[in-house]
Design a protein around this motif. Structure first.
Motif, PDB file in Angstrom:
ATOM      1  N   VAL A   1      -5.110  -9.855  -4.694  1.00 24.46           N
ATOM      2  CA  VAL A   1      -5.154 -10.643  -3.360  1.00 24.46           C
ATOM      3  C   VAL A   1      -3.977 -11.189  -3.159  1.00 24.46           C
ATOM      4  O   VAL A   1      -3.140 -11.816  -3.666  1.00 24.46           O
ATOM      5  N   GLY A   2      -3.679 -11.163  -1.801  1.00 20.96           N
ATOM      6  CA  GLY A   2      -2.296 -11.803  -1.337  1.00 20.96           C
ATOM      7  C   GLY A   2      -1.051 -11.250  -1.497  1.00 20.96           C
ATOM      8  O   GLY A   2      -0.060 -11.500  -1.065  1.00 20.96           O
ATOM      9  N   ASN A   3      -1.120  -9.966  -2.162  1.00 20.26           N
ATOM     10  CA  ASN A   3       0.072  -9.164  -2.472  1.00 20.26           C
ATOM     11  C   ASN A   3       0.531  -8.483  -1.105  1.00 20.26           C
ATOM     12  O   ASN A   3       1.680  -8.345  -1.021  1.00 20.26           O
ATOM     13  N   ASN A   4      -0.383  -8.217  -0.214  1.00 23.68           N
ATOM     14  CA  ASN A   4      -0.008  -7.533   0.998  1.00 23.68           C
ATOM     15  C   ASN A   4       0.632  -6.220   0.784  1.00 23.68           C
ATOM     16  O   ASN A   4       1.497  -5.757   1.486  1.00 23.68           O
ATOM     17  N   THR A   5       0.499  -5.639  -0.350  1.00 23.45           N
ATOM     18  CA  THR A   5       0.728  -4.226  -0.496  1.00 23.45           C
ATOM     19  C   THR A   5      -0.187  -3.556  -1.016  1.00 23.45           C
ATOM     20  O   THR A   5      -1.106  -3.782  -1.791  1.00 23.45           O
ATOM     21  N   VAL A   6      -0.287  -1.818  -0.922  1.00 26.53           N
ATOM     22  CA  VAL A   6      -1.257  -1.227  -1.184  1.00 26.53           C
ATOM     23  C   VAL A   6      -0.908  -0.727  -2.603  1.00 26.53           C
ATOM     24  O   VAL A   6      -2.168  -0.352  -3.344  1.00 26.53           O
ATOM     25  N   GLY A   7       0.479  -0.587  -2.939  1.00 22.08           N
ATOM     26  CA  GLY A   7       0.698  -0.165  -4.249  1.00 22.08           C
ATOM     27  C   GLY A   7       0.760   1.544  -4.444  1.00 22.08           C
ATOM     28  O   GLY A   7       0.211   1.893  -3.456  1.00 22.08           O
ATOM     29  N   VAL A   8       0.834   1.918  -5.621  1.00 27.54           N
ATOM     30  CA  VAL A   8       0.694   3.361  -5.560  1.00 27.54           C
ATOM     31  C   VAL A   8      -0.991   3.577  -5.775  1.00 27.54           C
ATOM     32  O   VAL A   8      -1.576   3.368  -6.487  1.00 27.54           O
ATOM     33  N   ILE A   9      -1.115   4.667  -4.771  1.00 25.57           N
ATOM     34  CA  ILE A   9      -2.573   5.085  -4.923  1.00 25.57           C
ATOM     35  C   ILE A   9      -2.774   6.125  -5.802  1.00 25.57           C
ATOM     36  O   ILE A   9      -1.942   7.178  -5.923  1.00 25.57           O
ATOM     37  N   ASN A  10      -3.866   6.021  -6.504  1.00 24.59           N
ATOM     38  CA  ASN A  10      -4.414   7.054  -7.592  1.00 24.59           C
ATOM     39  C   ASN A  10      -3.255   7.058  -8.606  1.00 24.59           C
ATOM     40  O   ASN A  10      -2.748   8.242  -8.803  1.00 24.59           O
ATOM     41  N   PRO A  11      -2.845   6.015  -9.190  1.00 26.59           N
ATOM     42  CA  PRO A  11      -1.591   6.150 -10.200  1.00 26.59           C
ATOM     43  C   PRO A  11      -1.952   6.917 -11.492  1.00 26.59           C
ATOM     44  O   PRO A  11      -0.961   7.494 -12.096  1.00 26.59           O
ATOM     45  N   ASP A  12      -3.275   6.754 -11.641  1.00 22.74           N
ATOM     46  CA  ASP A  12      -3.772   7.685 -13.027  1.00 22.74           C
ATOM     47  C   ASP A  12      -4.183   9.109 -12.907  1.00 22.74           C
ATOM     48  O   ASP A  12      -3.469   9.968 -13.495  1.00 22.74           O
ATOM     49  N   GLY A  13      -4.864   9.293 -11.664  1.00 21.63           N
ATOM     50  CA  GLY A  13      -5.447  10.857 -11.638  1.00 21.63           C
ATOM     51  C   GLY A  13      -4.537  11.481 -10.795  1.00 21.63           C
ATOM     52  O   GLY A  13      -4.708  12.681 -10.742  1.00 21.63           O
ATOM     53  N   HIS A  14      -3.541  10.847 -10.071  1.00 25.81           N
ATOM     54  CA  HIS A  14      -2.686  11.495  -9.039  1.00 25.81           C
ATOM     55  C   HIS A  14      -3.398  12.432  -8.145  1.00 25.81           C
ATOM     56  O   HIS A  14      -3.110  13.459  -7.667  1.00 25.81           O
ATOM     57  N   GLU A  15      -4.622  12.016  -7.668  1.00 22.08           N
ATOM     58  CA  GLU A  15      -5.318  12.760  -6.838  1.00 22.08           C
ATOM     59  C   GLU A  15      -4.544  12.705  -5.258  1.00 22.08           C
ATOM     60  O   GLU A  15      -4.229  11.683  -4.827  1.00 22.08           O
ATOM     61  N   GLY A  16      -4.604  14.193  -4.775  1.00 19.41           N
ATOM     62  CA  GLY A  16      -3.792  14.050  -3.525  1.00 19.41           C
ATOM     63  C   GLY A  16      -2.300  13.930  -3.612  1.00 19.41           C
ATOM     64  O   GLY A  16      -1.711  13.691  -2.451  1.00 19.41           O
ATOM     65  N   TRP A  17      -1.685  13.916  -4.536  1.00 14.58           N
ATOM     66  CA  TRP A  17      -0.367  13.758  -4.714  1.00 14.58           C
ATOM     67  C   TRP A  17       0.332  15.047  -4.515  1.00 14.58           C
ATOM     68  O   TRP A  17      -0.191  16.280  -5.294  1.00 14.58           O
ATOM     69  N   LEU A  18       1.415  15.470  -3.837  1.00  9.58           N
ATOM     70  CA  LEU A  18       2.112  16.649  -3.513  1.00  9.58           C
ATOM     71  C   LEU A  18       2.824  17.038  -4.807  1.00  9.58           C
ATOM     72  O   LEU A  18       3.779  16.322  -5.225  1.00  9.58           O
ATOM     73  N   PRO A  19       2.498  18.070  -5.531  1.00 11.04           N
ATOM     74  CA  PRO A  19       3.257  18.180  -6.866  1.00 11.04           C
ATOM     75  C   PRO A  19       4.564  18.993  -6.406  1.00 11.04           C
ATOM     76  O   PRO A  19       4.826  19.510  -5.216  1.00 11.04           O
ATOM     77  N   GLY A  20       5.562  19.097  -7.384  1.00 10.60           N
ATOM     78  CA  GLY A  20       6.908  19.707  -7.252  1.00 10.60           C
ATOM     79  C   GLY A  20       6.429  21.391  -7.328  1.00 10.60           C
ATOM     80  O   GLY A  20       5.608  21.765  -7.617  1.00 10.60           O
ATOM     81  N   LEU A  21       7.635  22.139  -6.984  1.00 15.92           N
ATOM     82  CA  LEU A  21       7.499  23.470  -6.645  1.00 15.92           C
ATOM     83  C   LEU A  21       7.711  24.163  -7.820  1.00 15.92           C
ATOM     84  O   LEU A  21       7.306  25.068  -8.279  1.00 15.92           O
ATOM     85  N   PHE A  22       8.736  23.710  -8.558  1.00 17.66           N
ATOM     86  CA  PHE A  22       9.109  24.255  -9.997  1.00 17.66           C
ATOM     87  C   PHE A  22       8.600  23.702 -11.132  1.00 17.66           C
ATOM     88  O   PHE A  22       8.744  24.277 -12.078  1.00 17.66           O
TER      89      PHE A  22
ATOM     90  N   PHE B   1      -2.617  -3.684   9.184  1.00 18.58           N
ATOM     91  CA  PHE B   1      -4.124  -4.203   9.138  1.00 18.58           C
ATOM     92  C   PHE B   1      -4.851  -3.467   8.045  1.00 18.58           C
ATOM     93  O   PHE B   1      -5.481  -3.908   7.243  1.00 18.58           O
ATOM     94  N   MET B   2      -4.334  -2.175   8.065  1.00 14.11           N
ATOM     95  CA  MET B   2      -5.065  -1.357   7.001  1.00 14.11           C
ATOM     96  C   MET B   2      -4.438  -1.567   5.485  1.00 14.11           C
ATOM     97  O   MET B   2      -5.065  -1.607   4.439  1.00 14.11           O
ATOM     98  N   VAL B   3      -3.071  -1.872   5.442  1.00  9.16           N
ATOM     99  CA  VAL B   3      -2.432  -2.498   4.503  1.00  9.16           C
ATOM    100  C   VAL B   3      -3.412  -3.751   3.717  1.00  9.16           C
ATOM    101  O   VAL B   3      -3.593  -3.862   2.678  1.00  9.16           O
ATOM    102  N   ALA B   4      -3.670  -4.869   4.629  1.00  7.24           N
ATOM    103  CA  ALA B   4      -4.368  -5.820   4.351  1.00  7.24           C
ATOM    104  C   ALA B   4      -5.648  -5.624   3.764  1.00  7.24           C
ATOM    105  O   ALA B   4      -6.332  -6.219   2.818  1.00  7.24           O
ATOM    106  N   GLN B   5      -6.224  -4.506   4.337  1.00  5.88           N
ATOM    107  CA  GLN B   5      -7.792  -3.946   4.009  1.00  5.88           C
ATOM    108  C   GLN B   5      -7.651  -3.354   2.447  1.00  5.88           C
ATOM    109  O   GLN B   5      -8.366  -3.611   1.619  1.00  5.88           O
ATOM    110  N   TRP B   6      -6.365  -2.653   2.445  1.00  6.44           N
ATOM    111  CA  TRP B   6      -6.622  -2.034   0.951  1.00  6.44           C
ATOM    112  C   TRP B   6      -5.300  -2.657   0.002  1.00  6.44           C
ATOM    113  O   TRP B   6      -5.349  -2.081  -0.994  1.00  6.44           O
ATOM    114  N   GLU B   7      -5.206  -3.739   0.259  1.00  2.19           N
ATOM    115  CA  GLU B   7      -4.182  -4.504  -0.744  1.00  2.19           C
ATOM    116  C   GLU B   7      -4.885  -4.449  -2.146  1.00  2.19           C
ATOM    117  O   GLU B   7      -5.768  -4.652  -2.397  1.00  2.19           O
ATOM    118  N   VAL B   8      -3.818  -4.364  -3.056  1.00  2.00           N
ATOM    119  CA  VAL B   8      -4.185  -4.274  -4.427  1.00  2.00           C
ATOM    120  C   VAL B   8      -3.463  -5.893  -4.975  1.00  2.00           C
ATOM    121  O   VAL B   8      -2.531  -5.976  -5.018  1.00  2.00           O
TER     122      VAL B   8
END
Lengths: 368, 516
Positions: free
Chosen positions: A183-204, A174-181
């Protein structure tokens, strides 16, 4: 003594319980099980696919250790699976069969994705903390419900937690359908692809998806903490007593209802955290296959490790190694994926059988 | 009785892992005799009869039935050879009638299934030996003694000429025991041979013709019962001379410690388990609780310990310093928080009193682990206590962290009783504290209880062996169907008096149903 032993109706083989096997002997049994599994699956490889088993095994090893990227992939998958196993440990130690890790992980993932989508204005560090908390709370709520029902109405937790998985999966859809990128794709796709907000960075490196050091460290910290919690805390003691006998717990004055609920909240929360790792640390997306059956695989991890969180490290790593190997065999040896799954199945089968032989012996008729 | 052998077991050996449960045992059961198999727990009695009834297969040795070598590798073989076993725990289907249970699984060649005819045959067997049975009564309506009757008739119905009874009197009142013994004598006079397993010496003397003594898996002696006495049997059983006397000092300065008044408890199925139970436990005395199993003993102790909610009535604690404290409605932790030390040794030692998978150390803190502040448990004191109990009570364990589940029954009980006494209780309750223990360990427990009594503890002791109750306790409360049918002075009472009190309920029960 007896001259004639005419009739023999004693069964040819008998299974005899065998306690007190030494530690080194136990590991020897396991080693033999691994070797036997390699031989048997080798024969199967030749019979089914007609290729050289040595080459297949080589491919499997290369699939996990061939490059630093592959090693990181192994560590990434292992840590997620391990975290789920660790999440199940307190519930299982209490003999509460939480088979809802899949759903608890998914709702944790949804909570994480929600924060990623809507709280982009926050500084990265703060956002990640909020996401961690959100995933913990979501998972905890998913564990709370079956905990309450078990505590007050003694409902069967196995069915309950299992059904909660399907609710979580449908909720995700249901949430995927709400957030789909698109129409009709039924996938959320990568979230925040440009700003990378909320992406966990690497350690090194500050780049994403280069190394998974933070994932590994986070999971190891939870693993150690869980070990200490179960073994040295009053809560852990209560869990062990209930796991042995609810009657004993009541005799000791332990509030069984409270411990059921508290422990399921904890178990769900840790599994929810695995959802955070999968979304923020790995895929940066959410779908119904974010958990991908790992919530169920984690049950195997927890059982094989006999609920010891440290043994779970080895088991989780082995399972991920087999999985990664199976995929690689399928593509590079050009066999169909079922063959590679048969191979991993055979290996697991022998490992389980090996555990059996650390506890039982087969006795042959006439020999003592 | 003839000298001819019904069963001859020669060189029977059976080991479990490293334990030799039976070590080259030679035993003969003569035709038409009652042979008592006497031995302490773990001496190999049950293993031996399980071999005879086809449950185990011996590692070595041969069995002869009526002089012919016979291989018994399953219970079906045993029945075919005319051997019927009456287990301690009945194997009956609750919702079936007696007749249905008796024919269940019995496929007689050339006979059609006919319950009416079955009932007739059951009645004729019953008449022949003096049983009282209603073939059409459902098992769940039956008393323990009736169920036992069904088990015995089941064996006879299938033509058993050799009967094995595993501790048949443990669940019976003295009167029911007498009746059973009469039936056993009738069966014997009819030419059947009987093995009875027991550890009650008085019964061996009363019923058996010969007695075989097992110790440590070996048959140490076979005696004519008329040529021996309990003292000799006890020393043969233990392996050295023992005193069967229990030291009972006089009660010094008793004070009322625990007043129970009108305790009533109805369980989840709507059965009244406790019905207006009132009595007082005093400091410095041992108060015995007698009654047939299931007369409310368990519920009584659970109620005092705060484990079950009472429907009415009150439990009042009277501290040494004066005043009164109501305990009903409190759970064990709340009672402890009031500073009241009620120790409790429950019947189910590993399922309730101890955590089987934990070692002695972790078990020591079962009732105290939440004391003190902080998130973590402290194992220092429990460890010291475990060491102390291990030394003082001579607990045989490889180490204080060895899982107690794997200790022998006697050692498990020492750990449990040791812990409960270490709490310096004001009230000490025990349920079947010596069940399954050998004579020596039993006497260790009796001595510990008497020590507690002399320290001024109010001891409540639920027991099953009337001889012990009468020589250990100061007063005895008799329970029947959840009611108190009498309180007697243990020093002056008789077995007959207690026995009558133990059965007086049946009349009351009938009255109850008439009223409805």
């Amino acid at each position: 003594m007896s001259v004639s032993k005419k009739k023999h109706t004693e069964p040819l083989l008998r299974v005899v319980k065998y306690e007190g096997m030494s530690r080194s002997r136990r590991w020897l049994v396991r080693l033999i099980a691994v070797l036997a599994s390699l031989i048997v699956s080798g024969i199967l490889i030749v019979l089914l696919a007609g290729i050289n088993p040595i080459k297949v095994y080589g491919t499997m090893i290369r699939a996990s250790f061939g490059s630093s990227r592959l090693v990181w992939n192994l560590l990434r998958d292992t840590s997620t699976l391990l975290l789920l196993g660790v999440g199940l440990a307190p519930a299982f130690a209490m003999r509460f069969w939480n088979i809802g890790a899949e759903g608890q992980m998914l709702v944790g993932g949804i909570a994480t994705a929600f924060c990623m989508k809507y709280f982009t204005g926050m500084p990265t560090f703060l956002l990640i903390i909020v996401m961690v908390l959100a995933s913990l709370i979501a998972g905890a709520l998913w564990g709370l419900l079956p905990g309450i029902f078990k505590a007050f109405w003694n409902t069967n937790e196995t069915l309950f937690t299992l059904m909660m998985n399907y609710i979580a999966i449908q909720f995700t859809a249901f949430m995927v359908a709400q957030w789909e990128v698109g129409v009709g794709n039924n996938t959320v796709g990568v979230i925040n692809p440009d700003g990378h907000e909320g992406w966990l960075p690497g350690l090194f490196t500050s780049a994403f998806n280069k190394d998974y050091g933070i994932n590994v460290l986070l999971v190891l910290a939870v693993t150690v903490a869980m070990f200490i919690y179960l073994r040295y805390s009053k809560h852990g003691y209560e869990i062990s007593v209930i796991g042995d006998s609810v009657n004993t717990a009541r005799y000791a004055g332990i509030n069984v209802k409270k411990v059921y609920i508290r422990t399921m909240v904890l178990s769900g929360a840790v599994c929810g955290l695995a959802g955070f790792l999968a979304v923020s640390g790995v895929s940066h997306s959410i779908s119904t296959s974010t958990a991908g059956g790992r919530g169920f695989t984690a049950i195997i991890v927890a059982w094989l490790a006999k609920f010891n969180t440290f043994s779970m490290i080895a088991i989780a790593a082995l399972l991920c190694f087999l999985d990664q190997g199976a995929l690689e065999i399928a593509s590079s040896c050009n066999v169909n994926t079922y063959v590679s799954k048969i191979i991993t199945g055979v290996i697991l089968f022998f490992l389980l059988a090996g555990e059996f032989f650390t506890m039982y012996r087969i006795k042959v008729r006439g020999k003592h | 009785m003839s000298m001819e052998a019904a069963v001859e077991m020669r060189g029977i050996t059976k080991s479990f892992g490293t334990v030799m449960a039976n070590d080259h045992i030679d035993i003969t059961l003569r035709k038409g005799e009652i042979l008592a198999l006497l031995g302490e727990n773990g001496s190999g009695k049950t293993t031996l009869v399980n071999i005879l009834s086809g449950i185990y297969y011996p590692d070595e040795g041969r069995v002869f039935i009526d002089g012919r070598e016979t291989v018994i590798s399953s219970p079906t073989d045993a029945y075919a050879a005319g051997i019927g076993m009456i287990h301690q725990h009945f194997k009956l289907v609750d919702v079936f009638t007696a007749a249905e249970n008796i024919v269940l699984g019995y496929n007689e060649a050339g006979r059609k299934f006919n319950l009416k005819e079955t009932s007739e045959r059951i009645r004729s067997i019953a008449a022949r030996y003096g049983f009282e049975i209603d073939p059409d009564k459902k098992i769940y309506d039956m008393s323990v003694s009736e169920k036992q009757t069904v088990e015995i008739i089941k064996a006879l119905y299938r033509g058993a000429r050799i009967l094995i009874l595993d501790e048949p009197t443990a669940v019976l009142t003295p009167q029911e025991t007498d009746k059973l013994f009469d039936i056993m004598r009738n069966m014997k006079n009819d030419g059947r041979s009987i093995i009875i397993i027991t550890h009650k010496l008085a019964e061996v003397m009363e019923i058996s013709d010969r007695v075989a003594l097992l110790r440590g898996g070996k048959c140490v002696d076979v005696l004519e019962t008329s040529m021996t006495d309990s003292v000799q049997l006890a020393s043969l059983m233990v392996g050295r001379s023992v005193s069967l006397e229990i030291n009972r000092p006089a009660v010094v300065g008793p004070q009322d410690r625990l007043v129970l008044s009108g305790l009533t408890y109805i369980d989840r199925d709507g059965v009244k388990r406790l019905d207006d139970v009132s009595f007082t436990a005093r400091s410095g005395e041992i108060l015995g609780i007698a009654g047939v199993a299931g007369s409310g003993q368990k519920e009584l102790l659970d109620a005092v310990a705060g484990l079950i909610p009472l429907d009415s009535g009150s439990v009042t604690y009277l501290p040494h310093s004066g005043g009164t404290i109501k305990l009903n409605g409190l759970d064990p932790r709340q009672i402890r928080k009031l500073g009241i030390s009620i120790s409790f040794v429950p019947e189910d030692r590993l399922g309730m009193g101890l955590v089987g998978d934990m070692g002695m150390t972790d078990n020591m803190m079962l009732r105290t682990f939440d004391e003190g502040k902080g998130f973590f448990v402290r194992r220092n004191e429990p460890r010291k206590l475990a060491d102390k109990i291990k030394d003082e009570l001579d607990v045989a364990t490889p180490g204080i962290n060895f899982p107690v589940r794997r200790l022998s029954g006697g050692n498990v009980q020492k750990v449990l009783v040791g812990r409960e006494i270490a709490a310096s209780p004001a009230v000490l309750m025990l349920a079947y504290a010596v069940r399954g223990l050998d004579i020596n360990t039993s006497h260790v427990i009796y001595d510990l209880l008497t020590q507690q009594k002399m320290k001024g503890t109010a001891v409540i002791y639920v027991g099953e062996d009337l001889d012990v109750l009468m020589s250990l306790c100061d007063r005895i409360v008799v329970l029947v169907g959840g009611q108190v049918s009498g309180v007697v002075d243990a020093r002056t009472t008789s077995k007959e008096e207690i026995g009558l009190l133990m059965t007086s309920y049946e009349k009351r029960g009938d009255l109850g149903s008439e009223r409805q």
